[in-house]
Every structure is written in structure tokens, then in C-alpha cells.
Design an enzyme around this catalytic site. Structure first.
Site, PDB file in Angstrom:
ATOM      1  N   CYS A 146      33.781  30.319   3.590  1.00 42.96           N
ATOM      2  CA  CYS A 146      35.095  30.274   4.206  1.00 42.96           C
ATOM      3  C   CYS A 146      35.462  28.807   4.385  1.00 42.96           C
ATOM      4  O   CYS A 146      34.757  27.924   3.903  1.00 42.96           O
ATOM      5  CB  CYS A 146      35.149  31.042   5.520  1.00 42.96           C
ATOM      6  SG  CYS A 146      34.173  30.341   6.830  1.00 42.96           S
ATOM      7  N   CYS A 193      37.926  34.499   3.567  1.00 48.67           N
ATOM      8  CA  CYS A 193      39.170  33.906   4.085  1.00 48.67           C
ATOM      9  C   CYS A 193      40.293  34.930   4.068  1.00 48.67           C
ATOM     10  O   CYS A 193      40.309  35.837   3.247  1.00 48.67           O
ATOM     11  CB  CYS A 193      39.586  32.723   3.232  1.00 48.67           C
ATOM     12  SG  CYS A 193      38.332  31.446   3.130  1.00 48.67           S
ATOM     13  N   CYS A 236      40.739  29.483   0.268  1.00 50.88           N
ATOM     14  CA  CYS A 236      39.332  29.818   0.122  1.00 50.88           C
ATOM     15  C   CYS A 236      38.677  28.860  -0.855  1.00 50.88           C
ATOM     16  O   CYS A 236      39.247  28.528  -1.888  1.00 50.88           O
ATOM     17  CB  CYS A 236      39.176  31.241  -0.394  1.00 50.88           C
ATOM     18  SG  CYS A 236      39.482  32.483   0.856  1.00 50.88           S
TER      19      CYS A 236
END
Length: 144
Positions: free
Chosen positions: A11, A87, A95
Site C-alpha cells: 500500500c 489501496c 498503489c
């Protein structure tokens, strides 16, 4: 197939969702998987409510830390079999991309660390993400 298979959860900040996913998979896989997490712009600290939520489910938080994706791009890094980005495109997060060969999945999950309001509302957001991650990990990795 050689075990453990290596899974990297990615992430942006590596402070909540990816950290929680790393801990959940390591706790639940019985050694079939070795999970890691990283961020494209790591915050450097794990969110305290992520740690609290994991502990409330009996999951160890030992060794969890916010780390950069670059750790997994080094020559001596483990060979990653799966990359899962966590994400939320709805939150306009970018992302990170993993440039090495791996099976890549994207789980569009909201960031519980972005929830504003009282502590009760924030804890609820972390519990909801824990439940979603746990369910997705069970379905994607552990039901095979």
C-alpha cells in the site's frame, strides 16, 4: 509447489491495511505462506489501532514495522510469489507497482487510518478492515 510461498502486501503508507494483512496471513497459514508488507511512501510507524486490533484477535505484533518497497527489490530479498495491493482507488491513492515477476492481485480497501471522528468510530473502521482482510485471505490463500 514449494512452501512457504511468499506474499507481499503493498500500500502507500504501510501503516495499517498491509501490516494487518501480513500479520493475519502469517498467523493463519500454518507455514504454507510467509507474508511481508511494504509501502511506496511508508509512514515509518505502524498505526496503534492496527496493532490493537491484531492483538485483540490473538495475533502477534512482534516484528511488525513500516518499511519501504525498496527492501523487496534488492538482490538479497525473498522471491515474491504473490503481490497484493490493498489501496483504495476511491480514495485516489496511487498503489505501488511491483516490477518483479509475481502474481498480482488488487484488493480495493478503504484506509481505516483515514477515518476521522471519535476513537470508537476509528476502532470500528479498523475492525471492519480486519474482518475484510481476514475474509479475503481465507478465500484467496487459505481455501486452496
Amino acid at each position: 509447489m514449494m512452501f512457504p510461498l511468499h506474499v507481499l502486501f503493498l500500500c502507500t503508507g504501510n501503516s495499517a491495511r498491509s501490516i494487518m494483512a501480513e500479520a493475519i496471513l502469517n498467523h493463519s497459514s500454518g507455514g504454507r505462506f510467509r507474508a511481508y508488507s511494504a509501502g511506496s511512501r511508508p509512514k515509518g510507524l505502524v498505526h496503534p489501532l492496527a496493532l490493537e486490533t491484531l492483538q485483540s484477535h490473538g495475533i502477534s505484533i512482534d516484528g511488525l514495522r513500516s518499511k519501504p518497497l525498496t527492501e523487496f527489490l534488492q538482490a538479497n530479498a525473498p522471491v515474491i510469489d504473490y503481490v497484493v495491493t490493498v489501496c483504495s482507488s476511491a480514495a485516489k491513492e496511487a498503489c505501488p507497482l511491483f516490477p518483479k515477476k509475481a502474481i498480482v492481485e488488487h484488493w480495493d480497501l478503504p484506509d481505516p487510518a483515514a477515518v476521522e471522528g471519535d476513537v470508537g468510530k476509528q476502532k470500528e473502521a479498523f475492525q471492519e478492515i480486519f474482518d475484510l482482510l481476514h475474509q479475503k485471505i481465507l478465500l484467496y490463500f487459505l481455501s486452496r
